[in-house]
Motif scaffolding. Sequence first.
Motif, PDB file in Angstrom:
ATOM      1  N   ARG A 131       0.822  -1.214   0.000  1.00 55.58           N
ATOM      2  CA  ARG A 131       0.000   0.000   0.000  1.00 55.58           C
ATOM      3  C   ARG A 131       0.856   1.265   0.000  1.00 55.58           C
ATOM      4  O   ARG A 131       0.333   2.369  -0.159  1.00 55.58           O
ATOM      5  CB  ARG A 131      -0.918   0.008   1.227  1.00 55.58           C
ATOM      6  CG  ARG A 131      -1.938  -1.128   1.236  1.00 55.58           C
ATOM      7  CD  ARG A 131      -2.837  -1.042   2.437  1.00 55.58           C
ATOM      8  NE  ARG A 131      -3.624   0.191   2.463  1.00 55.58           N
ATOM      9  CZ  ARG A 131      -4.466   0.534   3.434  1.00 55.58           C
ATOM     10  NH1 ARG A 131      -4.626  -0.283   4.468  1.00 55.58           N
ATOM     11  NH2 ARG A 131      -5.133   1.662   3.368  1.00 55.58           N
ATOM     12  N   TYR A 132       2.182   1.121   0.146  1.00 57.92           N
ATOM     13  CA  TYR A 132       3.058   2.295   0.217  1.00 57.92           C
ATOM     14  C   TYR A 132       4.223   2.156  -0.766  1.00 57.92           C
ATOM     15  O   TYR A 132       5.381   2.029  -0.376  1.00 57.92           O
ATOM     16  CB  TYR A 132       3.589   2.471   1.642  1.00 57.92           C
ATOM     17  CG  TYR A 132       2.500   2.641   2.669  1.00 57.92           C
ATOM     18  CD1 TYR A 132       1.910   3.883   2.886  1.00 57.92           C
ATOM     19  CD2 TYR A 132       2.049   1.548   3.415  1.00 57.92           C
ATOM     20  CE1 TYR A 132       0.901   4.047   3.825  1.00 57.92           C
ATOM     21  CE2 TYR A 132       1.034   1.699   4.356  1.00 57.92           C
ATOM     22  CZ  TYR A 132       0.466   2.951   4.554  1.00 57.92           C
ATOM     23  OH  TYR A 132      -0.540   3.113   5.484  1.00 57.92           O
ATOM     24  N   PRO A 133       3.907   2.180  -2.066  1.00 51.82           N
ATOM     25  CA  PRO A 133       4.966   2.000  -3.071  1.00 51.82           C
ATOM     26  C   PRO A 133       5.984   3.128  -3.104  1.00 51.82           C
ATOM     27  O   PRO A 133       7.119   2.914  -3.563  1.00 51.82           O
ATOM     28  CB  PRO A 133       4.171   1.936  -4.384  1.00 51.82           C
ATOM     29  CG  PRO A 133       2.897   2.649  -4.094  1.00 51.82           C
ATOM     30  CD  PRO A 133       2.579   2.366  -2.670  1.00 51.82           C
ATOM     31  N   VAL A 134       5.604   4.314  -2.622  1.00 56.42           N
ATOM     32  CA  VAL A 134       6.554   5.422  -2.618  1.00 56.42           C
ATOM     33  C   VAL A 134       7.610   5.221  -1.542  1.00 56.42           C
ATOM     34  O   VAL A 134       8.809   5.389  -1.768  1.00 56.42           O
ATOM     35  CB  VAL A 134       5.819   6.769  -2.398  1.00 56.42           C
ATOM     36  CG1 VAL A 134       6.836   7.908  -2.298  1.00 56.42           C
ATOM     37  CG2 VAL A 134       4.843   7.030  -3.530  1.00 56.42           C
ATOM     38  N   ARG A 135       7.166   4.798  -0.375  1.00 52.11           N
ATOM     39  CA  ARG A 135       8.102   4.566   0.724  1.00 52.11           C
ATOM     40  C   ARG A 135       8.908   3.301   0.501  1.00 52.11           C
ATOM     41  O   ARG A 135      10.078   3.215   0.917  1.00 52.11           O
ATOM     42  CB  ARG A 135       7.336   4.475   2.033  1.00 52.11           C
ATOM     43  CG  ARG A 135       8.214   4.198   3.249  1.00 52.11           C
ATOM     44  CD  ARG A 135       7.451   4.346   4.534  1.00 52.11           C
ATOM     45  NE  ARG A 135       7.023   5.726   4.755  1.00 52.11           N
ATOM     46  CZ  ARG A 135       6.382   6.153   5.837  1.00 52.11           C
ATOM     47  NH1 ARG A 135       6.074   5.287   6.806  1.00 52.11           N
ATOM     48  NH2 ARG A 135       6.027   7.410   5.957  1.00 52.11           N
ATOM     49  N   PHE A 136       8.288   2.307  -0.146  1.00 51.16           N
ATOM     50  CA  PHE A 136       8.976   1.036  -0.417  1.00 51.16           C
ATOM     51  C   PHE A 136       8.982   0.811  -1.923  1.00 51.16           C
ATOM     52  O   PHE A 136       8.142   0.076  -2.465  1.00 51.16           O
ATOM     53  CB  PHE A 136       8.267  -0.119   0.299  1.00 51.16           C
ATOM     54  CG  PHE A 136       8.129   0.071   1.786  1.00 51.16           C
ATOM     55  CD1 PHE A 136       9.212  -0.121   2.631  1.00 51.16           C
ATOM     56  CD2 PHE A 136       6.911   0.451   2.337  1.00 51.16           C
ATOM     57  CE1 PHE A 136       9.087   0.054   3.993  1.00 51.16           C
ATOM     58  CE2 PHE A 136       6.767   0.631   3.694  1.00 51.16           C
ATOM     59  CZ  PHE A 136       7.867   0.440   4.541  1.00 51.16           C
ATOM     60  N   PRO A 137       9.913   1.428  -2.646  1.00 51.13           N
ATOM     61  CA  PRO A 137       9.906   1.405  -4.118  1.00 51.13           C
ATOM     62  C   PRO A 137       9.943   0.002  -4.727  1.00 51.13           C
ATOM     63  O   PRO A 137       9.416  -0.214  -5.816  1.00 51.13           O
ATOM     64  CB  PRO A 137      11.177   2.198  -4.475  1.00 51.13           C
ATOM     65  CG  PRO A 137      11.472   3.011  -3.262  1.00 51.13           C
ATOM     66  CD  PRO A 137      11.024   2.208  -2.099  1.00 51.13           C
ATOM     67  N   LEU A 138      10.569  -0.925  -4.050  1.00 49.42           N
ATOM     68  CA  LEU A 138      10.710  -2.258  -4.626  1.00 49.42           C
ATOM     69  C   LEU A 138       9.370  -2.971  -4.776  1.00 49.42           C
ATOM     70  O   LEU A 138       9.258  -3.956  -5.503  1.00 49.42           O
ATOM     71  CB  LEU A 138      11.653  -3.099  -3.754  1.00 49.42           C
ATOM     72  CG  LEU A 138      12.621  -4.030  -4.512  1.00 49.42           C
ATOM     73  CD1 LEU A 138      13.498  -3.224  -5.458  1.00 49.42           C
ATOM     74  CD2 LEU A 138      13.470  -4.821  -3.534  1.00 49.42           C
ATOM     75  N   THR A 185      15.075  -1.090   1.516  1.00 52.31           N
ATOM     76  CA  THR A 185      14.764   0.196   2.147  1.00 52.31           C
ATOM     77  C   THR A 185      15.861   0.587   3.135  1.00 52.31           C
ATOM     78  O   THR A 185      16.263   1.764   3.203  1.00 52.31           O
ATOM     79  CB  THR A 185      13.416   0.110   2.888  1.00 52.31           C
ATOM     80  OG1 THR A 185      12.401  -0.297   1.963  1.00 52.31           O
ATOM     81  CG2 THR A 185      13.039   1.457   3.485  1.00 52.31           C
ATOM     82  N   LEU A 186      16.381  -0.372   3.879  1.00 57.10           N
ATOM     83  CA  LEU A 186      17.456  -0.093   4.831  1.00 57.10           C
ATOM     84  C   LEU A 186      18.711   0.383   4.109  1.00 57.10           C
ATOM     85  O   LEU A 186      19.353   1.367   4.525  1.00 57.10           O
ATOM     86  CB  LEU A 186      17.761  -1.358   5.632  1.00 57.10           C
ATOM     87  CG  LEU A 186      18.934  -1.282   6.613  1.00 57.10           C
ATOM     88  CD1 LEU A 186      18.654  -0.244   7.701  1.00 57.10           C
ATOM     89  CD2 LEU A 186      19.217  -2.641   7.243  1.00 57.10           C
ATOM     90  N   LEU A 187      19.068  -0.272   3.007  1.00 48.75           N
ATOM     91  CA  LEU A 187      20.258   0.124   2.257  1.00 48.75           C
ATOM     92  C   LEU A 187      20.086   1.500   1.633  1.00 48.75           C
ATOM     93  O   LEU A 187      21.038   2.293   1.563  1.00 48.75           O
ATOM     94  CB  LEU A 187      20.562  -0.921   1.183  1.00 48.75           C
ATOM     95  CG  LEU A 187      21.007  -2.299   1.694  1.00 48.75           C
ATOM     96  CD1 LEU A 187      21.228  -3.255   0.539  1.00 48.75           C
ATOM     97  CD2 LEU A 187      22.285  -2.166   2.515  1.00 48.75           C
ATOM     98  N   ARG A 188      18.892   1.779   1.149  1.00 50.71           N
ATOM     99  CA  ARG A 188      18.627   3.117   0.602  1.00 50.71           C
ATOM    100  C   ARG A 188      18.788   4.173   1.686  1.00 50.71           C
ATOM    101  O   ARG A 188      19.337   5.258   1.442  1.00 50.71           O
ATOM    102  CB  ARG A 188      17.213   3.180   0.012  1.00 50.71           C
ATOM    103  CG  ARG A 188      17.034   2.415  -1.286  1.00 50.71           C
ATOM    104  CD  ARG A 188      15.570   2.444  -1.723  1.00 50.71           C
ATOM    105  NE  ARG A 188      15.356   1.646  -2.910  1.00 50.71           N
ATOM    106  CZ  ARG A 188      15.463   2.107  -4.158  1.00 50.71           C
ATOM    107  NH1 ARG A 188      15.783   3.375  -4.360  1.00 50.71           N
ATOM    108  NH2 ARG A 188      15.246   1.316  -5.194  1.00 50.71           N
ATOM    109  N   GLY A 189      18.299   3.845   2.883  1.00 53.20           N
ATOM    110  CA  GLY A 189      18.438   4.789   3.986  1.00 53.20           C
ATOM    111  C   GLY A 189      19.891   5.015   4.352  1.00 53.20           C
ATOM    112  O   GLY A 189      20.307   6.147   4.650  1.00 53.20           O
TER     113      GLY A 189
END
Length: 564
Positions: A294-301, A362-366
């Motif tokens: 439901r959150y493709p922006v926060r979790f792009p993958l 997401t962690l690596l992107r951060g």
Amino acid sequence: MAKPTTASDRTSSRLWFGLSLGFALYYGSLALQKSFQAEYVVQDDAREYVFWMQRFLDPTLLPNDLIAQYFKSITPPGYAAFYHGMAILGVHPLWVSKVLPVGLGLITTFYSFALCLRLFPFPITGFITTLLLNQSVWSRDDLGSATPRAFVTPLFLAFLYYLLRHQRLGILIVLVLQALIYPPLVFITIALLCCTLWDGNTRRLNFNQLKFVGICVGFTAIALLPYGLASSQFAPVITRDQAWTMPELHPGGRHPFFNPNPWAFWLIGEHSGIIPPLMPPLIWLGVLLPILMRYPVRFPLVQQINHRIAILPKMIWVSLGLFAAAHLLLLRLFFPTRYTTHTFRIVLAIAAGIVLTILLDTLLRGCKTLVAQRRWITLGTRLTLMTMTMLVFFTYPQVSQDFPRINVRVIKDPSLYQFLKTQPKDTLVATLSDEANNISTLAQRSVLFSKEHSLPFHLGYYRPIRQRILDVMQAQYSSDLRAAKQTIDKYQIKLWLLDQPAFTPLYLTNSAWLSSFEPEFTIALTSLQQGKIPALAKLAHCSVFNTPKLMLLDAACIKTAAEG
């Protein structure tokens, strides 16, 4: 974490697939160590499904054996044919049952990895999924049992793989194999096939697919026919009303199903609960997948998830529907949990693999963002996080000494079975001892009954088994020797096995499953509590074999013993 390029995808896939197979082999090797730790080791459920197959090597074994005939009738023909084929090659069925789970684990790994790539194009996700799935299947004794249910996960994964690839021949072959090896699985796969009858875009009935589903139903019905005819030999199957009145199906009975605690019954009951006890704990991260999507922006993958992922919720709904139907038609569709445990395990493993990949990305992107903004993050911190993650993934199963769980019985003193093997092949042993569970398998001699083989589902089988138990219990604890003599004549018993403490009240109270057989259980217990000495307790001179725990009486000697 970006999507792999075409050039690197093959190398990456081979690497992660190789690691997946490596862990599958590692877990399988741990299982083999347990299975071959001693000469006399047998898997718990192999004592039901495999023991009679020793007749493939020697047809003269277990002659006129009711128990062998019954378990032969309820063994799916495809499963029996596999063992028969191995026996023709000279391979002993018990050896096959110990090695087979390793092969099934590899098949499970192959199809789960390939299936995962169809849903989410990252090989590392396939590795995480297969790792969690392997840990899950080895955390229960389903795979390690080498019984028909050991085939459920690989066969169902194969079906899903061919379904997503639209390979109709593969689907048809797998469906027939399911019908021949584990019939309940057919209901799930046919229901999932029916979900494909409507076109995803137009919502109209796909008549071409309807024709194919009809062909599949026809072939599976033909494949199911031999099993239906064989199992009907001991009909009828008990009804829900009959089951409710049977103490064998309540707590303390041979096969407890009902539970007075409704929460335990409906949620976590071994055969009735809707929530399967799936391990490892990380597999339950799969429930987060709908939230992340439901959150493709926060979790792009999330955007890389294939639309075919819709098969997962369909599996859940189909499983829940059949779970409800199995409760309504109790035992007509087998036990309800058979429709949820295996499918939920697969759904959660795939979903958890995707979730963990997304969270790692997401962690690596951060981390990259922090570095770009020159925020302090040490290499040690990153290494610590990675190490903790690796420890959770790779070392969790070893925390439990029971992993992998294959539920074997290790016989430390095999002298009883070695002695029984020297007796004629038509020898029939009567006993209330738990040793009866192993005699048919390890000594290849018949028993009148045993706890392990006293399944109360087909009345054509269980009625005579129940009567045998009542007769032996009455004879063993009667102060009148005529009862034992009559029972010996009635069933042509050759040997009577006694546990050394068999004539104490504590022995009976500790044998909880025998309390289902009234009024003989209460009569026997009361007699012992009153200090009465059973007639068989006075016949030590009839013993032909003794250990500190066991005494084996010759039935012919019992018959000629003086009464009184």
